[in-house]
Write an enzyme that holds these catalytic residues in place. Sequence first.
Site, PDB file in Angstrom:
ATOM      1  N   THR A 151       0.812  -1.216   0.000  1.00 60.67           N
ATOM      2  CA  THR A 151       0.000   0.000   0.000  1.00 60.67           C
ATOM      3  C   THR A 151       0.850   1.274   0.000  1.00 60.67           C
ATOM      4  O   THR A 151       0.345   2.360   0.281  1.00 60.67           O
ATOM      5  CB  THR A 151      -0.923   0.020   1.227  1.00 60.67           C
ATOM      6  N   CYS A 201      -0.806   9.409  -1.831  1.00 56.62           N
ATOM      7  CA  CYS A 201      -0.309  10.236  -2.938  1.00 56.62           C
ATOM      8  C   CYS A 201      -1.102   9.946  -4.209  1.00 56.62           C
ATOM      9  O   CYS A 201      -1.483  10.853  -4.958  1.00 56.62           O
ATOM     10  CB  CYS A 201       1.166   9.952  -3.195  1.00 56.62           C
TER      11      CYS A 201
END
Length: 265
Positions: free
Chosen positions: A207, A212
């Site tokens: 992950t 972002c």
Amino acid sequence: MTAIAVTIAGSDSSGGAGIQADLKTFSALGVYGASVITALTAQNTQGVTAIHDVPAHFIAAQMDAVFSDLEVNAVKIGMLSVPVAIAAVAAGLERWKQTLVVLDPVMVATSGARLLAPAAVEVLKRELIPRALVITPNLPEAAALLGVPIARTEDEMRQQAGQLLALGAQAVLIKGGHGSGPEAVDLLVTAAATARLSAERIATENTHGTGCTLSSAIAAGLAKGRRLAEAVADAKQYVTEAIGAADELEIGQGRGPTHHFHGWW
């Protein structure tokens, strides 16, 4: 006209988060990406070993170079680790009249490394949150910004989003990926309404860079003319699929990245 988005963020030398994740996301979603680098990190899937902050005057120079030439449609802001960097970005947004701004208040990396100096939190709240169309904190970031315990229920998430709205942002997307249960639930909260976005929670350790990726996907949608609610819903679907395909990649020995090009490869 070519849709253009700019990411203002730190560099991740392993390519899974930061500037690199943002540019991959823009490209995957059909948007031309430009960048303003605010910090360099020595980083891999196992952690951050060093941070080198870009001087504020050079952040400003990058912004002036990009915005004076490119017709920018949307801006994503990520890692800003020190107060002077935050002030430089805020001034640049004002100077270039940017309003479609997605602010991801990056405070801690997936590996646990702190990316935002404690002294910078108040500056972020004062200088940048009021300039954002939407901010995208996860549960720990929302709690840290407000100085309260991490939300455990959707009602608590909604309350914290309301408190963050009071800081001046037009919308708050509070992300439930750090929560528990079979669903990963995010809430998009504005002064007028709350939208619930849910997806099945995916069992993976890969992950790195999800925050972002989500925020840059929202910026990509805005750059293409989507309304905020549409851009957020599309971004939620994109990042869910990218996480679902993450285990197809074999990157590093720690928490690997999401699969930004899952629709292509």
